[in-house]
Motif scaffolding. Structure first.
Motif, mmCIF file in Angstrom:
data_model
loop_
_atom_site.group_PDB
_atom_site.id
_atom_site.type_symbol
_atom_site.label_atom_id
_atom_site.label_comp_id
_atom_site.label_asym_id
_atom_site.label_seq_id
_atom_site.Cartn_x
_atom_site.Cartn_y
_atom_site.Cartn_z
ATOM 1 N N THR A 1 0.859 -1.180 0.000
ATOM 2 C CA THR A 1 0.000 0.000 0.000
ATOM 3 C C THR A 1 0.894 1.228 0.000
ATOM 4 N N TRP A 2 0.538 2.222 -0.771
ATOM 5 C CA TRP A 2 1.369 3.427 -0.867
ATOM 6 C C TRP A 2 0.444 4.590 -1.135
ATOM 7 N N SER A 3 0.423 5.581 -0.251
ATOM 8 C CA SER A 3 -0.562 6.660 -0.340
ATOM 9 C C SER A 3 0.033 7.968 -0.829
ATOM 10 N N VAL A 4 1.330 8.000 -1.165
ATOM 11 C CA VAL A 4 1.975 9.248 -1.588
ATOM 12 C C VAL A 4 1.639 9.522 -3.049
ATOM 13 N N ASP A 5 1.196 10.785 -3.361
ATOM 14 C CA ASP A 5 0.992 11.156 -4.759
ATOM 15 C C ASP A 5 2.161 12.028 -5.212
ATOM 16 N N VAL A 6 2.116 12.462 -6.474
ATOM 17 C CA VAL A 6 3.266 13.187 -7.021
ATOM 18 C C VAL A 6 3.451 14.547 -6.350
ATOM 19 N N LEU A 42 11.881 7.108 -3.952
ATOM 20 C CA LEU A 42 10.417 7.269 -3.988
ATOM 21 C C LEU A 42 9.826 6.630 -5.247
ATOM 22 N N ALA A 43 10.500 6.797 -6.374
ATOM 23 C CA ALA A 43 10.016 6.193 -7.624
ATOM 24 C C ALA A 43 10.033 4.675 -7.507
ATOM 25 N N LYS A 44 11.055 4.151 -6.870
ATOM 26 C CA LYS A 44 11.146 2.694 -6.683
ATOM 27 C C LYS A 44 10.017 2.196 -5.791
ATOM 28 N N GLU A 45 9.708 2.954 -4.735
ATOM 29 C CA GLU A 45 8.612 2.572 -3.840
ATOM 30 C C GLU A 45 7.273 2.596 -4.591
ATOM 31 N N ALA A 46 7.071 3.636 -5.411
ATOM 32 C CA ALA A 46 5.824 3.725 -6.174
ATOM 33 C C ALA A 46 5.698 2.549 -7.144
ATOM 34 N N LYS A 47 6.802 2.183 -7.769
ATOM 35 C CA LYS A 47 6.775 1.054 -8.702
ATOM 36 C C LYS A 47 6.508 -0.246 -7.969
ATOM 37 N N ALA A 100 4.791 -0.519 -5.357
ATOM 38 C CA ALA A 100 3.388 -0.491 -4.952
ATOM 39 C C ALA A 100 2.451 -0.746 -6.124
ATOM 40 N N GLY A 101 3.015 -0.920 -7.331
ATOM 41 C CA GLY A 101 2.199 -1.231 -8.497
ATOM 42 C C GLY A 101 1.756 -0.029 -9.293
ATOM 43 N N ASP A 102 2.274 1.178 -8.992
ATOM 44 C CA ASP A 102 1.869 2.387 -9.724
ATOM 45 C C ASP A 102 3.027 2.840 -10.610
ATOM 46 N N ALA A 103 3.179 2.209 -11.763
ATOM 47 C CA ALA A 103 4.287 2.521 -12.665
ATOM 48 C C ALA A 103 4.179 3.936 -13.232
ATOM 49 N N ALA A 104 2.944 4.406 -13.462
ATOM 50 C CA ALA A 104 2.759 5.759 -14.004
ATOM 51 C C ALA A 104 3.244 6.801 -13.004
ATOM 52 N N LEU A 105 2.896 6.606 -11.732
ATOM 53 C CA LEU A 105 3.350 7.537 -10.698
ATOM 54 C C LEU A 105 4.863 7.486 -10.559
ATOM 55 N N ALA A 106 5.422 6.280 -10.619
ATOM 56 C CA ALA A 106 6.876 6.135 -10.527
ATOM 57 C C ALA A 106 7.567 6.908 -11.651
ATOM 58 N N LYS A 107 6.977 6.855 -12.849
ATOM 59 C CA LYS A 107 7.557 7.574 -13.987
ATOM 60 C C LYS A 107 7.477 9.081 -13.778
ATOM 61 N N ARG A 108 6.346 9.570 -13.232
ATOM 62 C CA ARG A 108 6.178 11.009 -12.990
ATOM 63 C C ARG A 108 7.170 11.486 -11.910
ATOM 64 N N ILE A 109 7.370 10.678 -10.879
ATOM 65 C CA ILE A 109 8.320 11.056 -9.828
ATOM 66 C C ILE A 109 9.738 11.068 -10.399
ATOM 67 N N LYS A 110 10.044 10.058 -11.207
ATOM 68 C CA LYS A 110 11.381 9.958 -11.802
ATOM 69 C C LYS A 110 11.670 11.160 -12.702
ATOM 70 N N ALA A 111 10.604 11.767 -13.268
ATOM 71 C CA ALA A 111 10.779 12.904 -14.181
ATOM 72 C C ALA A 111 11.028 14.217 -13.444
ATOM 73 N N LEU A 112 10.858 14.242 -12.117
ATOM 74 C CA LEU A 112 11.097 15.477 -11.364
ATOM 75 C C LEU A 112 12.573 15.851 -11.463
ATOM 76 N N ARG A 113 12.845 17.107 -11.802
ATOM 77 C CA ARG A 113 14.229 17.535 -12.049
ATOM 78 C C ARG A 113 14.877 18.064 -10.783
#
Length: 338
Positions: free
Chosen positions: A11-16, A38-43, A45-58
């Motif tokens: 379970t993972w409740s953090v959003d972008v 954080l991106a690894k944790e999101a991935k 947790a099964g949320d690959a889209a969120l992981a990608k958005r976090i990974k894109a943060l500069r």
């Protein structure tokens, strides 16, 4: 942990937005590793889209980080500047010369105080800024005053680089003074019109000059930012190369240490074997020495026996001859008696 579709997941409740709030409050040196975690944790947790958005943060520049930190720790002070910007923009839209002039008078000292606050915030965090950072901070705060979108970015505290503004900047409205009731002479009126026209052209030229300077500063800032990002990318690439080399060297050292330990054990076993064999050889050498002594004694005995045997044989032959002679003499004596 929870099960999703028969599979075990997290379970993972953090959003972008929450992830961005966390990351842009950190010092730049900690940003990349924290973002990747954080991106690894999101991935996971099964949320690959969120992981990608976090990974894109500069990763923010140092100046952007300092402004972000000020937005978090000195929000009330920053809020006064953002409120000033709102009043300035409202006055410009309403063409309220008095309100615009008042906001313009407050603008410069308020920005100057905030520049110092940004510096103090960075120093309190143990990351003092270079003297050249003042210009980038001032341009970022100035952009927040005149541009509503820039103000929102500064308020959120998620800048990745300093801001700049090259558009039209609200300025005090210059209203022509009312003409006297008396009718002016045509020549004088024309001269005043030409003077007003010249002043308008001068102000227009000054605005264009300021705009060009801002564009130049913005271009230079973008070049410096790109250069810093290039150096940062090169440094991160070099760090990864060195980390890889270190890991490889540590693996090789571990393998070599294992080999050394194996040969150390082999050497110890060989040393023990040599000690056992040496002791055995020494025992055999002692037995051999005794055996040689006995052999020498036996050979001496044999030699003595042979010598005595020869002497005895010689004596026996001599005795047999004397016996034969005695028998012959006896036989001869007996024959004469008869």
């Amino acid at each position: 942990m929870v099960e999703r579709g028969g599979e075990v997941g997290y379970t993972w409740s953090v959003d972008v937005d929450e992830a961005a709030d966390r990351l842009y409050g950190m010092v730049p040196d900690e940003f990349t590793s924290a973002r990747d975690a954080l991106a690894k944790e999101a991935k996971a947790a099964g949320d690959a889209a969120l992981a990608k958005r976090i990974k894109a943060l500069r990763k923010p520049t140092v100046v952007a980080w300092a402004v972000n930190r000020t937005a978090r720790e000195r929000s009330e002070e920053l809020g006064r500047l953002l409120d000033l910007g709102r009043r300035l923009r409202d006055a410009w839209r309403a063409q309220d010369a008095d309100a615009l002039a008042e906001a313009g008078r407050e603008r410069t000292p308020l920005i100057a105080r905030l520049v110092r606050s940004v510096r103090e915030t960075a120093e309190e965090a143990g990351r003092p800024l270079a003297p050249a950072a003042d210009l980038e901070i001032e341009q970022t705060l100035d952009a927040a005053v005149v541009d509503e979108d820039a103000a929102e970015q500064v308020r959120l505290g998620r800048l990745t680089r300093p801001l700049g503004y090259s558009g039209f900047t609200p300025a005090p409205i210059v209203r022509p003074a009312p003409e006297p009731a008396a009718r002016k002479k045509p020549g004088r009126r024309k001269a005043e019109q030409e003077r007003h026209e010249a002043e308008r052209e001068k102000r227009s030229a000054e605005r264009e000059k300021r705009s060009a300077e801002r564009e130049q500063h913005s271009a230079e800032r973008e070049r410096q930012t790109a250069e810093r990002e290039r150096h940062s990318a090169e440094r991160e690439r070099r760090i990864k190369e060195l980390e890889g080399a270190l890991a490889e060297a540590e693996r090789a050292a571990l393998e070599a240490e294992r080999g050394r330990a194996d040969w150390e054990a082999e050497r110890a076993e060989a040393a023990r074997e040599r000690e056992r064999r040496t002791a055995r050889v020494e025992t055999l050498n002692a037995k051999l020495a005794k055996a040689k002594d006995k052999l020498n004694a036996a050979e001496h005995r044999l030699e003595v026996a042979r010598r005595e045997e020869t002497n005895a044989e010689r004596a026996a032959r001599s005795a047999r001859r004397r016996a034969d002679q005695a028998r012959a003499a006896l036989d001869e004596a007996r024959s004469g008696h008869e």
